[in-house]
Design a protein around this motif. Sequence first.
Motif, PDB file in Angstrom:
ATOM      1  N   ALA A  74     -25.859   1.636  11.558  1.00 52.25           N
ATOM      2  CA  ALA A  74     -25.075   0.413  11.744  1.00 52.25           C
ATOM      3  C   ALA A  74     -24.950   0.062  13.219  1.00 52.25           C
ATOM      4  O   ALA A  74     -25.062  -1.113  13.609  1.00 52.25           O
ATOM      5  N   THR A  75     -24.734   1.066  14.053  1.00 54.59           N
ATOM      6  CA  THR A  75     -24.599   0.835  15.495  1.00 54.59           C
ATOM      7  C   THR A  75     -25.898   0.312  16.090  1.00 54.59           C
ATOM      8  O   THR A  75     -25.891  -0.609  16.914  1.00 54.59           O
ATOM      9  N   ARG A  76     -27.003   0.879  15.677  1.00 53.63           N
ATOM     10  CA  ARG A  76     -28.310   0.426  16.170  1.00 53.63           C
ATOM     11  C   ARG A  76     -28.549  -1.037  15.817  1.00 53.63           C
ATOM     12  O   ARG A  76     -29.123  -1.794  16.605  1.00 53.63           O
ATOM     13  N   LEU A  77     -28.059  -1.462  14.654  1.00 55.21           N
ATOM     14  CA  LEU A  77     -28.266  -2.834  14.200  1.00 55.21           C
ATOM     15  C   LEU A  77     -27.259  -3.818  14.783  1.00 55.21           C
ATOM     16  O   LEU A  77     -27.580  -4.996  14.982  1.00 55.21           O
ATOM     17  N   LEU A  78     -26.033  -3.364  15.069  1.00 54.54           N
ATOM     18  CA  LEU A  78     -24.938  -4.290  15.350  1.00 54.54           C
ATOM     19  C   LEU A  78     -24.380  -4.221  16.770  1.00 54.54           C
ATOM     20  O   LEU A  78     -23.861  -5.223  17.273  1.00 54.54           O
ATOM     21  N   ALA A  79     -24.424  -3.073  17.403  1.00 55.68           N
ATOM     22  CA  ALA A  79     -23.832  -2.958  18.740  1.00 55.68           C
ATOM     23  C   ALA A  79     -24.715  -3.643  19.777  1.00 55.68           C
ATOM     24  O   ALA A  79     -25.924  -3.761  19.605  1.00 55.68           O
ATOM     25  N   ARG A  80     -24.082  -4.108  20.847  1.00 51.39           N
ATOM     26  CA  ARG A  80     -24.854  -4.665  21.955  1.00 51.39           C
ATOM     27  C   ARG A  80     -25.778  -3.594  22.535  1.00 51.39           C
ATOM     28  O   ARG A  80     -25.433  -2.403  22.558  1.00 51.39           O
ATOM     29  N   GLU A  81     -26.917  -4.023  23.029  1.00 52.88           N
ATOM     30  CA  GLU A  81     -27.865  -3.074  23.610  1.00 52.88           C
ATOM     31  C   GLU A  81     -27.280  -2.363  24.823  1.00 52.88           C
ATOM     32  O   GLU A  81     -27.644  -1.229  25.128  1.00 52.88           O
ATOM     33  N   ASP A  82     -26.357  -3.042  25.531  1.00 51.55           N
ATOM     34  CA  ASP A  82     -25.789  -2.446  26.746  1.00 51.55           C
ATOM     35  C   ASP A  82     -24.483  -1.700  26.481  1.00 51.55           C
ATOM     36  O   ASP A  82     -23.746  -1.387  27.413  1.00 51.55           O
ATOM     37  N   ALA A  83     -24.193  -1.386  25.230  1.00 52.19           N
ATOM     38  CA  ALA A  83     -22.972  -0.647  24.899  1.00 52.19           C
ATOM     39  C   ALA A  83     -23.074   0.778  25.440  1.00 52.19           C
ATOM     40  O   ALA A  83     -23.978   1.531  25.060  1.00 52.19           O
ATOM     41  N   ARG A  84     -22.169   1.148  26.316  1.00 53.42           N
ATOM     42  CA  ARG A  84     -22.227   2.452  26.981  1.00 53.42           C
ATOM     43  C   ARG A  84     -20.929   3.249  26.855  1.00 53.42           C
ATOM     44  O   ARG A  84     -20.951   4.465  26.934  1.00 53.42           O
ATOM     45  N   GLU A  85     -19.809   2.551  26.703  1.00 51.37           N
ATOM     46  CA  GLU A  85     -18.503   3.215  26.658  1.00 51.37           C
ATOM     47  C   GLU A  85     -18.115   3.470  25.207  1.00 51.37           C
ATOM     48  O   GLU A  85     -18.046   2.539  24.398  1.00 51.37           O
ATOM     49  N   LEU A  86     -17.849   4.726  24.872  1.00 48.14           N
ATOM     50  CA  LEU A  86     -17.540   5.127  23.500  1.00 48.14           C
ATOM     51  C   LEU A  86     -16.105   5.618  23.401  1.00 48.14           C
ATOM     52  O   LEU A  86     -15.653   6.413  24.234  1.00 48.14           O
ATOM     53  N   ALA A  87     -15.400   5.157  22.373  1.00 48.98           N
ATOM     54  CA  ALA A  87     -14.062   5.661  22.058  1.00 48.98           C
ATOM     55  C   ALA A  87     -14.088   6.268  20.666  1.00 48.98           C
ATOM     56  O   ALA A  87     -14.608   5.645  19.729  1.00 48.98           O
ATOM     57  N   ILE A  88     -13.547   7.461  20.530  1.00 48.92           N
ATOM     58  CA  ILE A  88     -13.449   8.107  19.224  1.00 48.92           C
ATOM     59  C   ILE A  88     -11.994   8.445  18.966  1.00 48.92           C
ATOM     60  O   ILE A  88     -11.362   9.161  19.750  1.00 48.92           O
ATOM     61  N   ILE A  89     -11.460   7.921  17.873  1.00 47.98           N
ATOM     62  CA  ILE A  89     -10.096   8.234  17.450  1.00 47.98           C
ATOM     63  C   ILE A  89     -10.202   9.258  16.327  1.00 47.98           C
ATOM     64  O   ILE A  89     -10.725   8.972  15.248  1.00 47.98           O
ATOM     65  N   GLY A  90      -9.707  10.448  16.587  1.00 45.66           N
ATOM     66  CA  GLY A  90      -9.874  11.570  15.676  1.00 45.66           C
ATOM     67  C   GLY A  90     -10.610  12.681  16.398  1.00 45.66           C
ATOM     68  O   GLY A  90     -11.426  12.427  17.290  1.00 45.66           O
ATOM     69  N   ALA A  91     -10.313  13.929  16.031  1.00 42.43           N
ATOM     70  CA  ALA A  91     -10.933  15.065  16.716  1.00 42.43           C
ATOM     71  C   ALA A  91     -11.424  16.108  15.722  1.00 42.43           C
ATOM     72  O   ALA A  91     -11.498  17.294  16.044  1.00 42.43           O
ATOM     73  N   GLY A  92     -11.792  15.656  14.528  1.00 45.79           N
ATOM     74  CA  GLY A  92     -12.259  16.581  13.507  1.00 45.79           C
ATOM     75  C   GLY A  92     -13.774  16.644  13.431  1.00 45.79           C
ATOM     76  O   GLY A  92     -14.483  16.342  14.395  1.00 45.79           O
TER      77      GLY A  92
END
Length: 328
Positions: free
Chosen positions: A121-139
Amino acid sequence: MKILILNSSQIRELLPMRDCIELMADALSALARDEVHQPLRTIVRPPNARGLLGLMPAYRGGEQGAFGLKAICVFPENPSQGKDAHQGAVTLFSRETGELLALMNASEITAIRTAAVSAVATRLLAREDARELAIIGAGVQARTHLAALTCVRSIKRARVVARNFEHARRLADEMQPQFPFPIEPVRKNEDAVREAALIVTATSSLEPVISKDWISPGAHVNAIGTHSPNSREIDSATMAAARIFVDRRESALNESGDYLLAAKEGVVNPESIVGEIGELLIGTKTGRTSATEITLFKSLGLAIEDVACAEYLYHKAQSQNAGAWFDF
């Protein structure tokens, strides 16, 4: 007749994340082409039980099609005991005779394939220049999503947040040696989400864990943590603003609290779901249409994803003489 049994470490060895990403793209494309028969999952939720049991069957046609069933228990309190919340097995059956072919650890398959689908989904939908990642959850899913999203975008920083800050810090310390970019534990969800172009919500929360006000224009959200009509991670304002995609429309309309609770408030309707990921893959739906719109993938998890993994693992274990084989 011999059956194959694969434990979690064997599955990790036989199913690398990059391979699983392509496998999931193929499975979701098959679903969009109506090559898959998959009823909605059955949930057994006794009123006083600590967890629930989900039954997820599917059949795929084609050259090497098979019947499969994932039987999985979800026990939300397990992580506090150092155990995965998901416990169960994926079974694979011959489409020619119905004989049982394999029994595989469902927790490991679920961990890998869920993140692999988010990567598709990310490969199809995210901007090509998306570099900053946020993850909510630590499991478990936070860890596999770190691995998966780095396969499809060049991450330069990841921020991780959890209800217990020590869990976020432990994840960062554990995962940092595997990646060239900094993994930063933060204390507030807002601090993780602001300025992030990629956002993953991987929690067991009943209430929203993000707010539309925190999300940058052009961000992509993978919402993967909740799977019941009464729980959600995404606030209604974000649902209303986002261009929404799902793994399967029928599942979202019946099972997704992120969608159903927002629909109850009148901010979304079935037409708000632009399409399925498989429809993007086969070109019948359009994904991102501008650099500033928010895109959102709501993942429920599908039986065909598990069956595709099990079939792949079965044939790879055969070719490599891997796993344990028993008369049955």
